[in-house]
Design an enzyme around this catalytic site. Sequence first.
Site, short mmCIF file in Angstrom:
data_model
loop_
_atom_site.label_atom_id
_atom_site.label_comp_id
_atom_site.label_asym_id
_atom_site.label_seq_id
_atom_site.Cartn_x
_atom_site.Cartn_y
_atom_site.Cartn_z
N ASN A 9 0.87 -1.18 0.00
CA ASN A 9 0.00 0.00 0.00
C ASN A 9 0.91 1.23 0.00
O ASN A 9 1.51 1.55 1.02
CB ASN A 9 -0.91 -0.03 1.24
CG ASN A 9 -1.76 1.22 1.36
OD1 ASN A 9 -1.78 2.05 0.45
ND2 ASN A 9 -2.45 1.36 2.49
N TRP A 10 1.00 1.85 -1.14
CA TRP A 10 1.94 2.97 -1.29
C TRP A 10 1.40 4.27 -0.71
O TRP A 10 2.11 5.28 -0.68
CB TRP A 10 2.31 3.16 -2.76
CG TRP A 10 3.04 1.99 -3.36
CD1 TRP A 10 3.46 0.87 -2.69
CD2 TRP A 10 3.46 1.82 -4.71
NE1 TRP A 10 4.10 0.02 -3.56
CE2 TRP A 10 4.13 0.58 -4.80
CE3 TRP A 10 3.35 2.60 -5.87
CZ2 TRP A 10 4.67 0.10 -6.00
CZ3 TRP A 10 3.88 2.13 -7.07
CH2 TRP A 10 4.53 0.90 -7.12
N LYS A 11 0.15 4.27 -0.31
CA LYS A 11 -0.50 5.46 0.27
C LYS A 11 -0.26 6.68 -0.64
O LYS A 11 -0.15 6.52 -1.87
CB LYS A 11 -0.02 5.67 1.72
CG LYS A 11 -0.22 4.39 2.55
CD LYS A 11 -0.05 4.56 4.03
CE LYS A 11 -0.28 3.22 4.72
NZ LYS A 11 -0.20 3.29 6.17
N HIS A 95 -9.58 0.99 5.07
CA HIS A 95 -8.29 1.23 5.72
C HIS A 95 -8.51 2.18 6.90
O HIS A 95 -9.31 3.11 6.81
CB HIS A 95 -7.28 1.82 4.72
CG HIS A 95 -5.88 1.82 5.27
ND1 HIS A 95 -5.46 2.76 6.18
CD2 HIS A 95 -4.84 0.97 5.08
CE1 HIS A 95 -4.20 2.48 6.52
NE2 HIS A 95 -3.81 1.40 5.87
N GLU A 97 -6.88 4.60 7.97
CA GLU A 97 -6.68 6.02 7.67
C GLU A 97 -7.94 6.62 7.02
O GLU A 97 -8.29 7.78 7.27
CB GLU A 97 -5.44 6.19 6.76
CG GLU A 97 -4.16 5.97 7.56
CD GLU A 97 -2.99 5.43 6.77
OE1 GLU A 97 -3.01 5.48 5.53
OE2 GLU A 97 -2.03 4.94 7.41
N GLU A 168 -5.18 -4.92 10.61
CA GLU A 168 -4.20 -3.85 10.77
C GLU A 168 -4.45 -3.13 12.09
O GLU A 168 -5.28 -2.20 12.14
CB GLU A 168 -4.31 -2.85 9.61
CG GLU A 168 -3.97 -3.46 8.27
CD GLU A 168 -3.38 -2.43 7.31
OE1 GLU A 168 -2.32 -2.69 6.75
OE2 GLU A 168 -3.97 -1.34 7.15
N GLY A 174 2.60 2.39 10.79
CA GLY A 174 3.52 3.51 10.61
C GLY A 174 4.23 3.93 11.90
O GLY A 174 4.83 5.00 11.96
N SER A 213 3.57 -2.14 10.34
CA SER A 213 5.03 -2.16 10.52
C SER A 213 5.66 -3.50 10.21
O SER A 213 6.57 -3.95 10.92
CB SER A 213 5.40 -1.69 11.93
OG SER A 213 5.00 -0.34 12.13
N GLY A 234 2.95 -1.11 4.35
CA GLY A 234 2.97 0.32 4.09
C GLY A 234 4.38 0.81 3.79
O GLY A 234 4.90 0.66 2.68
N GLY A 235 5.03 1.36 4.82
CA GLY A 235 6.34 1.98 4.64
C GLY A 235 7.36 1.10 3.91
O GLY A 235 8.05 1.57 3.00
#
Length: 257
Positions: A9-11, A95, A97, A168, A174, A213, A234-235
């Site tokens: 997930n590149w956000k 998600h 977010e 998640e 993150g 993470s 993610g990251g």
Amino acid sequence: MRKPLVVGNWKMHGELASARALALAVRHAEGHCVGVEIAVCPPFVHLGGVLEVLSGSEVASGAQSVCEFEGGAYTGEISAQMLRDLGVRYVIVGHSERRALFGESDAHVLAKLRQVQAVGLTPILCVGETLQERQADDTEKVLARQLEGVLDAPDAAALLADLVLAYEPVWAIGTGETATPQQAQAVHAFIRARVAGAGPLRAAALRVLYGGSVKPDNAPQLFAMPDIDGGLIGGAALKAADFIAICVAARARLGLA
Ligand code: 13P
């Protein structure tokens, strides 16, 4: 045997050139990840460029969200049909977010999930508790609530037929904090048991990804757990070498890594 799935997930990161370069690096590595399904979810506007780079490869593309309506006067929105036309396979819905920052309720999430399935794409439904909810020992209650729209629907069997779930924990997204493999496994087993109440056969086949993470150094322990079928990253998905290492780690589920 559930095929492991690792989704990046590149956000809202990157530009077109970096998105294409990242996709190309993942594409070049797919030979090291045979048996693992891989998908990348760039921002909407980079999907076309990424799909072009991935054309002819086994690496799939996904979108990070979708409109809850089929089409019409919804300025700024993207429909499931538009995503399908592009060649997208997966769509992330719910998600944390989106829920926390953009006010998406469980009802919105369910409407989105239905739109995605209506056009033949696969939703990746995210669920997870906040730190406060975990500390109050409410994790299972929160997850049950987030899942009930799907599991209590009259057409639950149809909704479950083509669905990926992602656990998640919000406190692990993150933050560098990861659920321990045992914590994550306990929640994944809970999720699978809930799904079994609505569709026992489907529960056994359902892929439940862990997100929060995930890094190359913790992925092997997480993926060693019986109910963790892959990751939503993610990251670490923004660094080709890290993402690829995580995809390779998922091969352990096949007894290969
Ligand atoms: P991080 O891997 O950066 O914690 O993000 C997880 C996530 O939100 C994936 O959807």
